[in-house]
Design a protein around this motif. Sequence first.
Motif, mmCIF file in Angstrom:
data_model
loop_
_atom_site.group_PDB
_atom_site.id
_atom_site.type_symbol
_atom_site.label_atom_id
_atom_site.label_comp_id
_atom_site.label_asym_id
_atom_site.label_seq_id
_atom_site.Cartn_x
_atom_site.Cartn_y
_atom_site.Cartn_z
ATOM 1 N N UNK D 350 0.395 -0.989 -0.182
ATOM 2 C CA UNK D 350 -0.007 0.241 -0.347
ATOM 3 C C UNK D 350 0.679 0.821 -0.370
ATOM 4 N N UNK D 351 0.557 2.647 -0.371
ATOM 5 C CA UNK D 351 1.243 3.841 -0.289
ATOM 6 C C UNK D 351 0.235 4.612 -0.161
ATOM 7 N N UNK D 352 1.030 5.308 0.369
ATOM 8 C CA UNK D 352 0.582 6.705 1.552
ATOM 9 C C UNK D 352 2.007 7.663 0.376
ATOM 10 N N UNK D 353 1.054 9.218 0.483
ATOM 11 C CA UNK D 353 2.011 10.325 0.494
ATOM 12 C C UNK D 353 1.294 12.182 0.095
ATOM 13 N N UNK D 354 1.603 12.838 0.237
ATOM 14 C CA UNK D 354 1.422 14.246 -0.276
ATOM 15 C C UNK D 354 2.009 14.700 -1.295
ATOM 16 N N UNK D 357 6.513 13.338 -1.405
ATOM 17 C CA UNK D 357 6.816 12.746 -0.165
ATOM 18 C C UNK D 357 5.700 11.537 0.026
ATOM 19 N N UNK D 358 6.410 10.162 -0.218
ATOM 20 C CA UNK D 358 5.364 8.859 -0.405
ATOM 21 C C UNK D 358 6.188 8.562 0.405
ATOM 22 N N UNK D 359 5.732 7.164 0.524
ATOM 23 C CA UNK D 359 5.702 5.758 1.268
ATOM 24 C C UNK D 359 5.044 4.895 0.552
ATOM 25 N N UNK D 360 5.427 3.592 0.951
ATOM 26 C CA UNK D 360 5.515 2.499 0.029
ATOM 27 C C UNK D 360 5.591 1.600 1.131
ATOM 28 N N UNK D 361 4.506 0.325 1.063
ATOM 29 C CA UNK D 361 4.650 -0.187 2.306
ATOM 30 C C UNK D 361 3.570 -1.822 2.440
ATOM 31 N N UNK D 362 4.883 -2.798 2.623
ATOM 32 C CA UNK D 362 4.752 -3.996 3.326
ATOM 33 C C UNK D 362 3.664 -4.947 3.738
ATOM 34 N N UNK D 364 4.927 -8.236 4.967
ATOM 35 C CA UNK D 364 6.041 -8.472 5.357
ATOM 36 C C UNK D 364 6.985 -6.765 5.820
ATOM 37 N N UNK D 365 7.112 -6.884 6.625
ATOM 38 C CA UNK D 365 7.858 -5.753 7.593
ATOM 39 C C UNK D 365 9.353 -6.430 6.803
ATOM 40 N N UNK D 366 10.070 -6.543 6.351
ATOM 41 C CA UNK D 366 11.172 -6.797 6.432
ATOM 42 C C UNK D 366 11.645 -6.640 4.793
ATOM 43 N N UNK D 367 10.211 -6.419 3.925
ATOM 44 C CA UNK D 367 10.177 -6.152 2.687
ATOM 45 C C UNK D 367 11.106 -4.797 2.275
ATOM 46 N N UNK D 368 10.587 -3.656 2.679
ATOM 47 C CA UNK D 368 10.783 -2.416 2.146
ATOM 48 C C UNK D 368 12.091 -2.338 2.094
ATOM 49 N N UNK D 369 13.364 -3.194 3.630
ATOM 50 C CA UNK D 369 14.442 -3.264 3.401
ATOM 51 C C UNK D 369 15.914 -3.802 2.381
ATOM 52 N N UNK D 370 14.275 -4.620 1.637
ATOM 53 C CA UNK D 370 15.137 -5.909 0.769
ATOM 54 C C UNK D 370 14.899 -4.874 -0.294
ATOM 55 N N UNK D 371 13.736 -4.025 -0.392
ATOM 56 C CA UNK D 371 13.853 -3.346 -2.080
ATOM 57 C C UNK D 371 14.984 -2.132 -1.541
ATOM 58 N N UNK D 372 15.148 -1.529 -0.552
ATOM 59 C CA UNK D 372 15.631 -0.394 -1.076
ATOM 60 C C UNK D 372 16.901 -0.876 -1.223
ATOM 61 N N UNK D 373 17.549 -2.265 -0.784
ATOM 62 C CA UNK D 373 18.621 -2.683 -0.820
ATOM 63 C C UNK D 373 19.041 -2.690 -2.546
ATOM 64 N N UNK D 374 17.887 -3.317 -3.039
ATOM 65 C CA UNK D 374 17.898 -3.913 -3.970
ATOM 66 C C UNK D 374 17.872 -2.565 -5.721
#
Lengths: 420, 420, 420, 420
Positions: D350-354, D357-362, D364-374
């Motif tokens: 899901x996503x949110x922002x204005x 500035x935006x956030x993308x969240x999953x 699976x809480x570990x996913x964001x770190x994996x996405x940023x690493x990739x």
Amino acid sequence: MTITQPDLSVFTTLESEVRSYCRAWPTIFDRAQGSYLYDEDGHTYLDFFAGAGSLNYGHNNPVLKRALLDYLERDGITHGLDMSTTAKRAFLESFQNVILRPRDLDYKVMFPGPTGTNAVESALKLARKVKGRESIISFTNAFHGMSLGSLAVTGNAFKRAGAGIPLVHGTPMPFDDYLDGRTPDFIWFERLLEDTGSGLNKPAATIVETVQGEGGINVARPEWLRGLADLCRRHDMLLIVDDIQMGCGRTGPFFSFEEAGIVPDIVTVSKSISGYGLPMALTLFKPELDIWGPGEHNGTFRGNNPAFVTAAAALETYWNDGQMEKQTLGRGEQVESALRAIAAEHSGASYRGRGMVWGLTFEDTARATAVCRRAFELGLLLETSGPQSEVVKLLPALTTTPEELDEGLRVLARAVRETD
Amino acid sequence: MTITQPDLSVFTTLESEVRSYCRAWPTIFDRAQGSYLYDEDGHTYLDFFAGAGSLNYGHNNPVLKRALLDYLERDGITHGLDMSTTAKRAFLESFQNVILRPRDLDYKVMFPGPTGTNAVESALKLARKVKGRESIISFTNAFHGMSLGSLAVTGNAFKRAGAGIPLVHGTPMPFDDYLDGRTPDFIWFERLLEDTGSGLNKPAATIVETVQGEGGINVARPEWLRGLADLCRRHDMLLIVDDIQMGCGRTGPFFSFEEAGIVPDIVTVSKSISGYGLPMALTLFKPELDIWGPGEHNGTFRGNNPAFVTAAAALETYWNDGQMEKQTLGRGEQVESALRAIAAEHSGASYRGRGMVWGLTFEDTARATAVCRRAFELGLLLETSGPQSEVVKLLPALTTTPEELDEGLRVLARAVRETD
Amino acid sequence: MTITQPDLSVFTTLESEVRSYCRAWPTIFDRAQGSYLYDEDGHTYLDFFAGAGSLNYGHNNPVLKRALLDYLERDGITHGLDMSTTAKRAFLESFQNVILRPRDLDYKVMFPGPTGTNAVESALKLARKVKGRESIISFTNAFHGMSLGSLAVTGNAFKRAGAGIPLVHGTPMPFDDYLDGRTPDFIWFERLLEDTGSGLNKPAATIVETVQGEGGINVARPEWLRGLADLCRRHDMLLIVDDIQMGCGRTGPFFSFEEAGIVPDIVTVSKSISGYGLPMALTLFKPELDIWGPGEHNGTFRGNNPAFVTAAAALETYWNDGQMEKQTLGRGEQVESALRAIAAEHSGASYRGRGMVWGLTFEDTARATAVCRRAFELGLLLETSGPQSEVVKLLPALTTTPEELDEGLRVLARAVRETD
Amino acid sequence: MTITQPDLSVFTTLESEVRSYCRAWPTIFDRAQGSYLYDEDGHTYLDFFAGAGSLNYGHNNPVLKRALLDYLERDGITHGLDMSTTAKRAFLESFQNVILRPRDLDYKVMFPGPTGTNAVESALKLARKVKGRESIISFTNAFHGMSLGSLAVTGNAFKRAGAGIPLVHGTPMPFDDYLDGRTPDFIWFERLLEDTGSGLNKPAATIVETVQGEGGINVARPEWLRGLADLCRRHDMLLIVDDIQMGCGRTGPFFSFEEAGIVPDIVTVSKSISGYGLPMALTLFKPELDIWGPGEHNGTFRGNNPAFVTAAAALETYWNDGQMEKQTLGRGEQVESALRAIAAEHSGASYRGRGMVWGLTFEDTARATAVCRRAFELGLLLETSGPQSEVVKLLPALTTTPEELDEGLRVLARAVRETD
């Protein structure tokens, strides 16, 4: 002395590990009269501890006992919150007539709850409210109580650690002679107050014991107390004398600060004020400080009326003239003379005290505990004090007879000899 | 009723402005027996306040009185610090046999000093020491005492302001039904605990009253208490039940938390534990929490032996079977029925309570004070509670007879009518 | 000197009342080079303040300026958070090779955010985390910064009051010679630490400036600093030297503590570390203290890469040999000699200092402000320090030439004469 | 992408373990221009982090660079404490003319030191001084800085624990939608304020971010912000908007609170205010709150004049008309549309922002770190936020072109796919 081991199992299994005195005195006490306690196996103990100073008139003093029994028998109010009662009125009138007026002390009386720490908490609250500042100055090795407000101005690191939170808003200053006379009195304290760059939060008040009982029987000189009172006045701090242990005649006069000729702004009184060992406490303060709102500080047991009854009886019996003070000073000389002899006999021993509160200390800090243990075996109750329990503390009832004193001092001398 | 004005001058001139109850009841009480007090002018007052819950067995209960007189007459130990005494042993054995064992409660017993706030201070210290955290959760409109540690978890803004320092390390959470059922129970509390970004310092413990007496007779539902106990368990917080006012049978069972079927980690007990209005308090905790060092918390009057004597007598007299609990619930129904009638008669009036603790409240917040004032004139002692003194609080002795209850409830109904 | 009044209206109407230096120097500065500032009306000011010690190499030092312009022109990273960058690597390598290694200092380097108070906050956090204690010892008249952590260990009462909360967890001790030599060094501090009854919360660390700049140019003797280091070691406290103002060569050697031969556990560095007046700060600590978790302390501007560039250039330019230290000590003698002459000429004047930091003080505490005001009119920038602004503070750039020094010192002498 | 491993040894051996971003981006950056960074091995990185929001106009923006180089070349004042300078005047005039006046905002401007936490510390001090109260309300998952004052109102438990002292005087309240809409807005907050028995220390102020960046891109609705402003007004609390990360156009308008139509009492500004990534911060407040004494809060680098130069240039270049706001909102739609597609493609996303500035969240809480690493491997700089680092945070420069945005969003989509 004890032949059969008393059965302490209910205490060791059911009561918390926090218990302390009972560990040094492993017996079960049953009765007490005057200067003596009796355990259930019929052994007798001469009491040089007097309820940590709560029994200045001895155990179950017959005059007070009579007044108490009469009151209870006639169904006088027992639990009175802060209702006006005839017992409270009688106490207030006695306190006014016997204690305050003859000493020209113009104090308002507060019943802050029946324990010393209630009185200290209320004193600190009032000082902070009056001055609008948080900080309180206390002294090295001070003891003022175990609730959080009082504990923050208490010195003992072990007891402080029990708080479980950092104790703040208090700053310790050196008690009289703390630095062995190597610095002028108040040099550091006054410089901190004078210098706006010192980093000391300006204090609302200073709280002091004239003789530190728990701290090791450290006796403040009258001139030091006068210097302190003067310092407080000049720097707009209230002076609180915690007279919980040293008041009610322990040092001779009713208030321990009388000798120094100072008039504190706030005084806390407890321990021997009821005279009979019943929970009771007072907070006294100059009328202009009485800015409390109704009920701003309270406590369920602040109207312990049986205590008012024995308190009034004690005042009327012992303080209507100067006899008690004179007697205490005389008995004190008897104690001092015995301690002098002990100190002369044992290198490394020294003593100090005033009135009927004395400390005997040894270079070997473990010695005091050994002396008290041996004294107990010999039928004498004594406790240690000081940060390392390095001082044998003598707090006999003020009503202890010269013969009883002599008996106890001889046992003490023997205990000292036998622990060499 | 009062014809001549009593002479209160010694109180108004000598006692501090902090006095409170005596202002609402401007007379001088002298004697008391059972449910009645008598002033020195011979007026009689039916007592629906019972020493703020300290006199659950009535004033000067004759059974306890006999035990107390016997003990004093035979010179039993009065002031015992934490020495082992026969009186303390008898109390501990009764408490174990009559209270703890039948309820399968495995608690260590601590004597923290003789007042409620001593018990609360010791409970908070212990929780902080056990968990190594400073923060405590309390509830809106909680009352736990007036020393600094207890005051920090007390809700009343006027009393908090009296501290003179910012009260920290405590965070309030909504008591049961605080938000009128518009939010799920514990939604906020639990979210704060679950979310490592919430900003809540992880608490050592939660302290709660099952019924908030001073806070306005707010009654927590058993399921709410169970939810709280569960929350504490899941989030590694200790649960402290402050049963100072609601324990000792006030709500029916000996401990007020029994109905909910929870077992707190720590329990504070005071007020009616001595049974006779004498200062006494207990801190109870699970044995695995007993990590106190000897003397880490203490207090001069923690060994108030006369109170142990009346306490043991009260337990043996009233709690050896389930009779007292049953009686209290029955009398409670009598009170509730009378309050229901009053509420039906007066729009804007409502009531709440449990066992023998009840509150009557009005939409007009000033009404409760007027009702109590009128009741006093009619010879009935009642006090208000709640943040705006908006609740008439009924705390009759548990031993109040149906006839006395009826008499008082009729006076109350009249006072309500006459203040319309 | 100023003929037309500068138009300061935008400052006086739009900027907050909190502004301070600009009040004493009512002109609008435009450019600066070396030891001189120029206002927009063309007036020249010799600068003996040097950005409160942030401009040890003078304004817009040409060597550093070249490096900075080159870096900016080639689009080197400007804002780097704590990313690894070539500029940061170059700085770290220079700091290692030029500063740490030749002094045998084995420190880890932390970039705590670009201001001195960021460095102090991080130092205090680390000390508390390492030792698991809250309390910090600071000294009378210390200045460590204006954020709450730093402010709590700062002495000035006016600045402390600005916190709006009681500042706790810090205790002041007397700085060297605070009590005019009337007490042995550390007598009070050490006694408090030794005595478990003293009431001092055991400290995590002691934070000290070797010369107190804001506090009035109070110079600690090397033997006092050694005594302090020894005390910290013996009592398990960390020693933090705040070298924000006195480091980077101000007193002669790169670190001000080198002369005393001590090795602090933690060192804070800021002000002149960038060399060009750009915001930058370091926290240095022994490797065994580096128990930080990643990001446990951070700050948006901790990677101010342009500052790293000028910082590396400054180290390489000025600190590759002992020349700078020697020069500073020589120029310091020139200042001292001039101050000696002024003091000889004016009764009540005295001076103190070390390296290129000096203070001139008068018995009349208002005099320093008058001298600085007159100096400004004569084209010399000087500021006061001390709790009552009673000290004229001299902080010329280390690169000030003998001729410039001479010029400024003559103006100072004249300003002193003309304020008699 | 990286073929040879960069030599990071100087960082890993000399720099403290506290470093964080550099761990996720293991390369050595050298240059940057606009939306791109370049490492020393010649790799290019598209920057969607923008110095945590400090580089709203891109890296080394050429217009600002020109102004900066000109200023440095002509030896403009670099380090100015709080002296009046031509550069400061120019900034103040631009800020007044371009920002404040067109928005009808009547604020005084304070330079509190050059970092965000300096601004927050000064805001809290001022609020406490104005209101004479200690307590501050903050919100769940707030981030306000790392010095002690700011940290006490920050939510993250790991960062709070770094303080080493209990953080007090702050109470968290639920941020907008914290309880998933299951409770009415402010129901708990307002009840606490209304009820004098609630136990909440009356707050001086509330501090809020309109969008919580570090807390997980939590967006407050305008009506929630208006409700908060209204609550503050009705309960005599100051409203502080911390606009450090969300101000300077990040959400569209210059101030992030403009959309809600509220006027905070105090505003903190930092990060992108200098426009060039140079340390600079402002505290803005209503004129009637300007009760500071001169120098009551200060800081060595509060006059970072090069930052004033780029700040003025940024205001004049980007904010003289409504173009920038319009552009940001347009680019924001571009981002939102791409995130919508990603979320549609990945269940649990899901996503949110204005604005930008935006956030993308999953789920699976570990996913964001994996996405940023990739993403890093694919040449895109992204960071996580939220209490469990569970949100991919998008903070591209406002000057990012549609093509660059498109490029980055495609890389993001690929990184999400490749971490399934």
